[in-house]
Design a protein around this motif. Structure first.
Motif, PDB file in Angstrom:
ATOM      1  N   THR A  64       1.096  -1.128   0.007  1.00 51.74           N
ATOM      2  CA  THR A  64       0.146  -0.063  -0.193  1.00 51.74           C
ATOM      3  C   THR A  64       0.925   0.665   0.199  1.00 51.74           C
TER       4      THR A  64
ATOM      5  N   TYR B  82       2.900   1.659   3.639  1.00 50.46           N
ATOM      6  CA  TYR B  82       3.908   0.692   4.298  1.00 50.46           C
ATOM      7  C   TYR B  82       4.989   1.670   4.119  1.00 50.46           C
TER       8      TYR B  82
ATOM      9  N   GLY C 112       3.324  -6.616   8.675  1.00 55.04           N
ATOM     10  CA  GLY C 112       1.641  -6.260   8.737  1.00 55.04           C
ATOM     11  C   GLY C 112       1.039  -7.343   8.816  1.00 55.04           C
ATOM     12  N   ILE C 113      -0.018  -7.148   7.797  1.00 53.81           N
ATOM     13  CA  ILE C 113      -0.834  -8.218   7.292  1.00 53.81           C
ATOM     14  C   ILE C 113      -1.004  -9.206   5.997  1.00 53.81           C
TER      15      ILE C 113
ATOM     16  N   ARG D 122      -2.181  -9.503   2.949  1.00 51.00           N
ATOM     17  CA  ARG D 122      -4.058 -10.238   2.020  1.00 51.00           C
ATOM     18  C   ARG D 122      -3.612 -10.848   0.961  1.00 51.00           C
TER      19      ARG D 122
ATOM     20  N   ASN E 213      -5.815 -16.489   3.871  1.00 52.54           N
ATOM     21  CA  ASN E 213      -7.085 -15.371   4.052  1.00 52.54           C
ATOM     22  C   ASN E 213      -7.455 -16.302   5.483  1.00 52.54           C
TER      23      ASN E 213
ATOM     24  N   TYR F  76      -0.475 -12.644  10.858  1.00 51.19           N
ATOM     25  CA  TYR F  76      -0.107 -12.240   9.622  1.00 51.19           C
ATOM     26  C   TYR F  76      -1.253 -12.137   8.349  1.00 51.19           C
TER      27      TYR F  76
ATOM     28  N   ASP G 271      -6.951 -10.965  10.516  1.00 52.60           N
ATOM     29  CA  ASP G 271      -6.334  -8.810  11.628  1.00 52.60           C
ATOM     30  C   ASP G 271      -5.861  -9.425  13.003  1.00 52.60           C
TER      31      ASP G 271
ATOM     32  N   PRO H 148      -1.087  -4.301  12.447  1.00 55.35           N
ATOM     33  CA  PRO H 148      -1.922  -4.828  11.347  1.00 55.35           C
ATOM     34  C   PRO H 148      -2.207  -3.726  10.422  1.00 55.35           C
TER      35      PRO H 148
ATOM     36  N   GLN I 288      -0.391  -2.588   5.229  1.00 50.61           N
ATOM     37  CA  GLN I 288      -1.132  -4.114   4.355  1.00 50.61           C
ATOM     38  C   GLN I 288      -0.751  -4.248   3.357  1.00 50.61           C
TER      39      GLN I 288
ATOM     40  N   THR J 253      -0.846  -6.905  -0.448  1.00 46.82           N
ATOM     41  CA  THR J 253      -1.383  -7.435  -1.166  1.00 46.82           C
ATOM     42  C   THR J 253      -0.629  -8.688  -1.958  1.00 46.82           C
TER      43      THR J 253
END
Length: 346
Positions: free
Chosen positions: A104, A107, A125-126, A128, A144, A154, A157, A209, A212, A214
């Motif tokens: 993102t 980030y 972080g997470i 996705r 996920n 990670y 959530d 968290p 993010q 991808t």
């Protein structure tokens, strides 16, 4: 581990191993170059011996932007490539990125703020997971869901706090230097192993968290099977090396495969009359029945499915993840890692 104070906008080095990533590499690098971060940036790509156009694409990007530099990674392995890229980089914050991941825009700024506020050696972080084709979307749903991978914060959530490991990672270079970087002998699970050594050295691994990423997973069940077999194998190597430092969930897929094998053998023997149904032998069918019920429950609970076809793909994906990981784990716990590598990108 005592780390020096970090300035408000320290210069950052992004490091990325590259092998057969022509479909993802340019988009991944563009998301790095587009980061909304005011500090100085550089990107170091460690180029393995790709069989596609990855190296050509990397050279084109580097020619267009002086912030992108290239190093050769003849060993092709991810830990070796990361170490080469880190050695070629120069800034006090090192950010691991992956060609299958897209950051993102905020980030880097959020990650650097988390480093400064927490005093952590590493922040993550997470992840996705996302997909384009029906199969890739099913694999993303498995990533996920706690019914697929489970375990690490990670993958879902959570609340900020100290963590066991981190996805990718935003590191203080001092911490990496203190523990000697990635272990080139650990061909999968290198993140968990590095973070274990950081924690043992007194450093903090922090889960944030708000970060993010991808992640584009494998797009076929065959590639997923290869990836998870290698991952399971090397998790077993970590169990052999570090014993009780490993979380219990590392053992679950291997145990599942053992019990499913016993159930299937019992089912065959009962079906052919070699064993009587009206006996305690039929109790050996319970693991298989329980697993089937669990898969059905998971496919009902997992969101973002559209119709029966999606649910069938989800079920097959979950079974592929569990069985491939588990058989790999049994291979690794008995024979070690050897030269088992993830061939899904070859």
């Amino acid at each position: 581990m005592i780390l020096s104070p970090l300035p408000e906008r320290p210069a950052v080095s992004y490091v990325m191993p590259v092998l057969n990533e022509e479909g993802f590499l340019e988009a991944a690098v563009r998301t790095i170059l587009a980061q909304e971060y005011q500090g100085e940036k550089e990107i170091v790509l460690a180029l393995g011996p790709s069989r596609d156009r990855s190296s050509e694409i990397a050279k084109k990007i580097a020619a267009e932007d002086h912030r992108v530099r290239l190093v050769e990674n003849p060993a092709r392995d991810i830990p070796a490539g990361l170490n080469l890229a880190i050695a070629a980089s120069k800034h006090p914050v090192v950010i691991r990125v992956d060609a299958h991941s897209e950051l993102t825009p905020d980030y880097t700024s959020l990650g650097v703020s988390a480093l400064r506020e927490t005093g952590a050696a590493n922040v993550g972080g997470i992840m996705r997971a996302a997909g384009r084709s029906p199969v890739q979307r099913a694999i993303a749903r498995g990533y996920n869901s706690p019914y697929g991978l489970g375990g690490g914060a990670y993958h879902g959530d959570g609340t900020p706090g100290a963590a066991e490991s981190a996805y990718l990672g935003i590191f203080r270079r001092e911490a990496l230097d203190a523990v000697g970087g990635y272990d080139p002998a650990i061909l999968r699970g290198e993140d968990w192993e590095l973070n274990l050594r950081i924690r043992r050295a007194g450093g903090i691994v922090w889960f944030a968290p708000a970060l993010q990423v991808t992640y584009w997973p494998r797009a076929s069940l065959s590639d997923l099977r290869k990836q998870f077999f290698a991952t399971g194998t090397w998790r077993a190597v970590l169990v052999r090396k570090y014993g009780r430092a490993n979380p219990w969930r590392f053992f679950a897929p291997g145990a599942l495969v053992v019990f499913l094998a016993l159930s299937l053998v019992a089912l065959v023997l009962l079906s052919v009359g070699a064993l009587p149904w009206a006996s305690w032998w039929s109790l050996l069918l319970l693991p298989l029945a329980g697993y089937v019920a669990g898969i059905v429950f998971a496919t009902i609970r997992i969101r973002e499915q559209r119709g029966v076809a999606d649910r069938i793909l989800t079920a097959v994906t979950l079974i592929t993840m569990h069985v491939s990981w588990g058989t790999g784990f049994l291979r690794g716990i008995t024979l070690g890692g050897g030269r088992v590598v993830d061939r899904s990108r070859a």
